[in-house]
Each structure stands twice: as C-alpha cells, then as structure tokens.
Design a protein around this motif. Structure first.
Motif, PDB file in Angstrom:
ATOM      1  N   ASP A 131       0.829  -1.180   0.000  1.00  0.00           N
ATOM      2  CA  ASP A 131       0.000   0.000   0.000  1.00  0.00           C
ATOM      3  C   ASP A 131       0.874   1.244   0.000  1.00  0.00           C
ATOM      4  N   VAL A 132       0.523   2.200  -0.834  1.00  0.00           N
ATOM      5  CA  VAL A 132       1.256   3.469  -0.870  1.00  0.00           C
ATOM      6  C   VAL A 132       0.291   4.569  -0.451  1.00  0.00           C
ATOM      7  N   PRO A 133       0.279   4.900   0.844  1.00  0.00           N
ATOM      8  CA  PRO A 133      -0.704   5.874   1.301  1.00  0.00           C
ATOM      9  C   PRO A 133      -0.293   7.320   1.022  1.00  0.00           C
ATOM     10  N   GLN A 134       1.025   7.574   0.877  1.00  0.00           N
ATOM     11  CA  GLN A 134       1.498   8.949   0.710  1.00  0.00           C
ATOM     12  C   GLN A 134       1.467   9.350  -0.756  1.00  0.00           C
ATOM     13  N   VAL A 135       0.433  10.096  -1.136  1.00  0.00           N
ATOM     14  CA  VAL A 135       0.271  10.446  -2.543  1.00  0.00           C
ATOM     15  C   VAL A 135       1.416  11.322  -3.031  1.00  0.00           C
ATOM     16  N   ARG A 136       1.813  12.284  -2.152  1.00  0.00           N
ATOM     17  CA  ARG A 136       2.781  13.276  -2.602  1.00  0.00           C
ATOM     18  C   ARG A 136       4.104  12.612  -3.003  1.00  0.00           C
ATOM     19  N   THR A 137       4.465  11.539  -2.306  1.00  0.00           N
ATOM     20  CA  THR A 137       5.750  10.900  -2.595  1.00  0.00           C
ATOM     21  C   THR A 137       5.713  10.070  -3.884  1.00  0.00           C
ATOM     22  N   MET A 138       4.500   9.814  -4.398  1.00  0.00           N
ATOM     23  CA  MET A 138       4.410   8.949  -5.584  1.00  0.00           C
ATOM     24  C   MET A 138       4.822   9.671  -6.865  1.00  0.00           C
ATOM     25  N   ARG A 139       4.590  10.991  -6.903  1.00  0.00           N
ATOM     26  CA  ARG A 139       4.931  11.810  -8.077  1.00  0.00           C
ATOM     27  C   ARG A 139       4.520  11.110  -9.384  1.00  0.00           C
ATOM     28  N   PRO A 153       7.917   3.664  -2.580  1.00  0.00           N
ATOM     29  CA  PRO A 153       8.855   3.685  -1.460  1.00  0.00           C
ATOM     30  C   PRO A 153       9.692   2.403  -1.423  1.00  0.00           C
ATOM     31  N   THR A 179      -5.777   9.572  -4.343  1.00  0.00           N
ATOM     32  CA  THR A 179      -5.628   9.637  -2.883  1.00  0.00           C
ATOM     33  C   THR A 179      -4.773   8.505  -2.329  1.00  0.00           C
ATOM     34  N   GLY A 180      -4.346   7.588  -3.180  1.00  0.00           N
ATOM     35  CA  GLY A 180      -3.514   6.488  -2.683  1.00  0.00           C
ATOM     36  C   GLY A 180      -3.332   5.456  -3.773  1.00  0.00           C
TER      37      GLY A 180
END
Ligand SMILES: [Zn+2]
Length: 438
Positions: A131-139, A153, A179-180
C-alpha cells in the motif's frame, strides 16, 4: 435419507441427495438454501453462510475484516473468501475457488495452511500487495499515451502501463485527485490500482429503454428483448490442452517430492506457467465483461438484474435447481467457473457505468423466474426443458428460449435501485481501475 447430520444451524447430507433435499424444501415450502461443500450438501436458513459467520465472529473479536486472511477449498467458501481482505486457496481447492483467490498455496490441505503461516511470519504477505498511502511521494506522471511512472517507497521510480485517465494527472485529465495506491502481485506481474476521488457530474437522464437480464444457464447473458450476449471459450483448444498437461506435470512432481521438501525450481516454474494461463483466461473474461457492460449501459436506461444470493451462486456450478448441470465438460467447466463468479463483477460494472450515463441498475429478488411463464404467470417446473420453455398451461402455451423467459420475468419484477442518478456535485471515492479479477 442416509447419511443425515443435524446441527444447531445446519442439516447436512452428501451428494447425490441434493435433488431429494431441494424437492423436500420445495414441498414443505421452507425458506432454506443449499450450499455445496465438496460432496457434502448442506441446508441452511437463507442468508446464513460462512461470510455471515465470519462477520459475527469478527464483531465478537472486535476485529476488522481488513485484518483477515481467509483460507478455503470448496463451494461453501465462495461467500466467505471475498469477505476477507486476503483470500487464499489451498492446492486441492476447486478450480472456481482458486480463481477468486489472491494466493494459491503449493501444499494441499493442512500443509497449504502451514505454508501460508510460514509466509505470514516471514513477511506478512508483503509480496502480495503494497500500500502506498502517501500520494505526494508517488509523483505520478504520464510519460506517453501508453506509459506512466510513479515512485514506490523502497523501490524507486517505476513505469506502468497507462490504462485509464487518472484525475488531476496530466493534460485534459478529469477533475479530482489520486488519494492512494496499492501494488498487487499477480501471476503476470505487478499491478497498480489507484484510489481516486472524482467530482461526479450527474449525466442527463438516460432516454433508452428498460431491460431485464438473466444470467442464463445456457448463455452468458439473456435479455428480456430476446437477444443474448455470449462469448466463446476463454482459452483456445491448444491453451487448454497445454494447461491440462501442466496440471498433470505439477501433480506428478508434487507426488514425487519427499514430504516436507521444498518444491524444486522446475516444479515452481510449472506452477508459474499454470498461474499465467489462468490469469490469461481471467483477463479475457474481464475484457469481455467490460465491452459487454459498456454496450448495455450505453443502450439501456434501466437495467434489472437478479438479486445475488447464495442459491443463485450454486446455479453457476450446478446448473439450476430445475436443470442441474450434468456432464459438464472440461471446457464448459473453466468457462462456467469464471462466469459463475463474474456475475457480481458484471453487476458492479453495470452500476458505475449506468451512473455515468444517467441510467440505473435495479436488483430484483426473483424466485422461480425460470419456472414461471412470463405471459400467463403459471408456475410449473414441467414448463422448462433445458433451453426451451414451453408453458404447460393449455390456455397459454407460450414457447421460447428458457433464459429469455427468465429475463422477461426479471424485467417485470419489482425491486430496489442499487445505483442511479445522484445529487449534483457530490463527491464519491471509487476505484476507477477495473476491479481486480477476483
Ligand atoms: Zn403461460
């Protein structure tokens, strides 16, 4: 009859007594359902199954279904497995059960469960989904018409096949935001599913006609207007033969392996080949469903469908109560197992596609739709003979396709809307990627 076991909620016997059980339920007019469990025939109060049992147990344990891993092998696990966050089938599970699981173990029975527990202890099944909850880090960026890229990540930058527009990403994208995301390992590789939030602009009311749809026994979908939506086999003859040989090879290697020994590289490769062929069939089935549901949602304003129940699910594996499946060939077996579980997905796809087009889906409880004549209302199992419905009421005598007759009954039944036009400007959070083929 013998054998007969009576518990506090379940009365059980074995095949081939299913017919007698169903006749008795009908004769006594009971509201009971039959669930099959690998040769066992279980009778339960309607609405009660392993999933409702799990819900009650989780409530007592104060646990979420999202923390639950379900392991199954038989027909009675169809309701239970989707209720769990992660569904696992042991190697000896029925093909239809394996199809809908996130993971199929290499070991059979208890050995499969031991293997699963080992994997949970090892990495908490982290290799199945991330799961990738941090949207901002996904770019997330769109690289081309067919490719996008995102940062995962611990992994870094990865490319992915761009299959659908993501809200708020790139030019001309729909309004809204991601959002995720969830990364899922499947047989053919990794998939990324984005969670998105979009602003729904209600479509103008659909001007098309109304239709009833029956999940036919002999055809994939029968419509009340007399037309059918059908598909061929999901695998070619050659692919099916290949699958059969691989399964034989896998079984031989499994038997030859000493107890407790890990599967050899060759054995694991065979499992991989089997999984990829099954995934291919599933992908073709989902493609067909997407095309078909888009066409239906484009054409019809109101789509009535049979309300899903466990008894209906039995229909997929066993034919109907009136026309039990018999001598189901290997070919029909695979198609049937996929289309069996596919019904829930068909309805889900129809729901969101009709909303987008200003239409609606209505679910109707439809008992006896296949035995009742739509023209005169006369109900008699004798009217139905395989694909032909010939009304035995001498005053009527309507003759036609049995699945069409059922579809017309569904079209005429009252039900409740499960989807429809929403108020202006409401926000909804939905997965806009195709639902996972599970
Ligand atoms: Zn009639």
């Amino acid at each position: 009859m013998e054998p007969l076991r009576v518990g506090s909620a379940i009365v059980a016997t074995t095949e081939p007594h299913a017919e007698t059980v169903l006749d008795t339920i009908r004769e006594l007019g009971l509201e009971m359902q039959v669930i099959f469990n690998k040769g066992a025939v279980m009778v339960l109060p309607s609405g009660i199954n392993k999933a409702t049992g799990l819900t009650a147990a989780l409530a007592e344990l104060e646990m979420s279904a999202h923390s639950t891993i379900g392991v199954g092998d038989a027909e009675n696990d169809h309701a239970f497995l989707p209720a769990c966050e992660c569904a696992v089938a042991v190697a000896n599970a029925l093909p239809a059960v394996k199809e809908r699981c996130d993971l199929v173990t290499e070991g059979e029975h208890g050995a499969g469960v031991v293997e699963l527990i080992d994997r949970i202890l090892e990495n908490d099944l982290a290799d199945l989904a991330v799961d990738v909850p941090q949207v901002r880090t996904m770019r997330i960026v769109r690289l081309s018409a067919r490719w996008g890229a995102l940062t995962v990540p611990m992994v870094g930058r990865v490319r992915f096949r761009w299959t659908q527009d993501l809200p708020g990403v790139g030019k001309n994208s729909p309004a809204g935001k991601v959002t995720g995301a969830r990364l899922i390992k499947e047989a053919e590789g990794w998939h990324v599913v984005f969670r998105t939030e979009t602003l729904v602009v209600p479509a103008d009311a659909h001007q098309g006609p109304q239709v009833g749809i029956d999940r036919g026994v002999h055809v994939a979908l029968a419509l009340s207007d007399g037309t059918m939506r059908e598909h061929g086999s999901w695998l070619t003859d050659g692919e099916r033969e290949h699958l059969r040989r691989l399964e034989k090879t896998a079984a031989r290697r499994r038997t030859a392996r000493p107890k407790k020994a890990r599967p050899s590289g060759r054995e694991r490769r065979t499992y991989g080949q089997i999984a990829r062929l099954r995934a291919k069939a599933k992908r073709r089935a989902v493609d067909w469903q997407h095309q078909t549901t888009t066409e239906l949602a484009d054409t019809f304003a109101v789509i009535k469908v049979e309300k899903l129940s466990i008894l209906n699910m039995v229909k997929s594996a066993k034919g109907t109560i009136e026309a039990p499946g018999r001598n189901v060939t290997q070919k029909a077996g695979l198609n049937r197992s996929i289309s069996g579980q596919a019904w829930g997905r068909t309805v889900t796809l129809l729901e969101y596609k009709t909303i987008d087009r200003g239409g609606q889906v209505i679910e109707v409880p439809a008992p006896g739709t296949s035995q009742t004549c739509h023209r005169c209302g006369h109900r008699d199992p004798a009217s139905r003979n395989a694909t032909v419905f010939a009304c035995v009421n001498p005053a009527c005598g309507w003759v036609g396709h049995a699945d069409t007759n059922a579809a017309i009954n569904i079209n005429n039944a009252d039900g409740s809307a499960v989807s429809g036009r929403r108020d202006l400007g409401t926000t909804r959070s939905v997965k806009r990627q195709p639902p996972r083929a599970a």
